[in-house]
Design an enzyme around this catalytic site. Structure first.
Site, PDB file in Angstrom:
ATOM      1  CB  CYS A   1     108.848  87.274  44.920  1.00  0.00           C
ATOM      2  SG  CYS A   1     109.300  88.531  46.123  1.00  0.00           S
TER       3      CYS A   1
ATOM      4  CG  HIS B   1     108.919  91.853  41.283  1.00  0.00           C
ATOM      5  ND1 HIS B   1     108.173  90.695  41.239  1.00  0.00           N
ATOM      6  CD2 HIS B   1     109.632  91.797  42.437  1.00  0.00           C
ATOM      7  CE1 HIS B   1     108.421  89.988  42.344  1.00  0.00           C
ATOM      8  NE2 HIS B   1     109.304  90.621  43.070  1.00  0.00           N
ATOM      9  CD  GLU B   2     113.189  93.488  42.653  1.00  0.00           C
ATOM     10  OE1 GLU B   2     112.992  93.588  43.882  1.00  0.00           O
ATOM     11  OE2 GLU B   2     113.239  92.388  42.069  1.00  0.00           O
TER      12      GLU B   2
ATOM     13  CG  HIS C   1     109.520  93.972  46.910  1.00  0.00           C
ATOM     14  ND1 HIS C   1     108.879  93.063  47.717  1.00  0.00           N
ATOM     15  CD2 HIS C   1     110.032  93.254  45.877  1.00  0.00           C
ATOM     16  CE1 HIS C   1     109.005  91.843  47.193  1.00  0.00           C
ATOM     17  NE2 HIS C   1     109.696  91.926  46.075  1.00  0.00           N
TER      18      HIS C   1
HETATM   19 NI    NI Z   1     110.208  90.245  44.963  1.00  0.00          NI
END
Ligand code: NI
Length: 169
Positions: free
Chosen positions: A92, A134-135, A138
């Site tokens: 990341c 994953h995105e 966030h």
């Molecule tokens: Ni990330």
């Protein structure tokens, strides 16, 4: 990692096709490309809006990382398709120099819109599914180490994968 902004929930975008949104996306793409990233979420550059970008070109050095089309995804909604999970190594841009083994849904359906408000809806698998999960995490203040069941599988990229230039998310 350590910046409290990264732990917040980002807000929905309500206006599309604006100069502000265009400038944000340019800034995000420049950042992602400069850092060799597979994806980036707006809070990673300090903007708490539900905007992510991602995309990976085919690279023979990473045979497991299939091509993912460059995508701007705004106000995303994710839904797992089935309960199958698989583990994969993630990095990341907000956790530089590290990698960790993270379980993710193998198949997901996602929907949202592009920067002009046109709808996007896709069913995806494997690496594409991993990058999106994953995105989107966030946007809810979740960094990948928070998804790791076993911190023994967390370490420095250069120790875990010597000689590789890693893909970061
Ligand atoms: Ni990330």
């Amino acid at each position: 990692m350590g910046d409290p902004l990264l732990l917040e929930r980002s807000r929905e975008v309500t206006r599309f096709g604006t100069a502000e949104l265009d400038a944000l996306l340019t800034d995000m793409l420049d950042t992602m490309e400069a850092l060799n990233g597979a994806g980036l979420a707006a809070p990673q550059i300090g903007v708490l809006l539900r905007v992510v970008i991602f995309g990976v070109k085919r690279n023979p050095r990473y045979p497991d990382a299939e091509e993912v089309p460059y995508t701007v995804l705004i106000n995303p909604e994710l839904r797992p398709l089935g309960e199958d999970m698989e583990e994969g190594w993630e990095g990341c841009l907000s956790v530089p120099g590290m990698r960790g083994l993270v379980p993710r849904y193998r198949r997901v359906s996602y929907r949202g819109s592009d920067q002009y408000g046109s709808p996007i809806e896709r069913d995806v698998t494997r690496f594409h599914a991993r990058v999106v999960q994953h995105e989107c995490d966030h946007l809810d203040g979740i960094l990948y180490p928070m998804r790791m069941p076993d911190l023994r599988n967390f370490g420095f990229t250069e120790v875990l994968f010597p000689g590789e230039a890693p893909i970061e998310e």
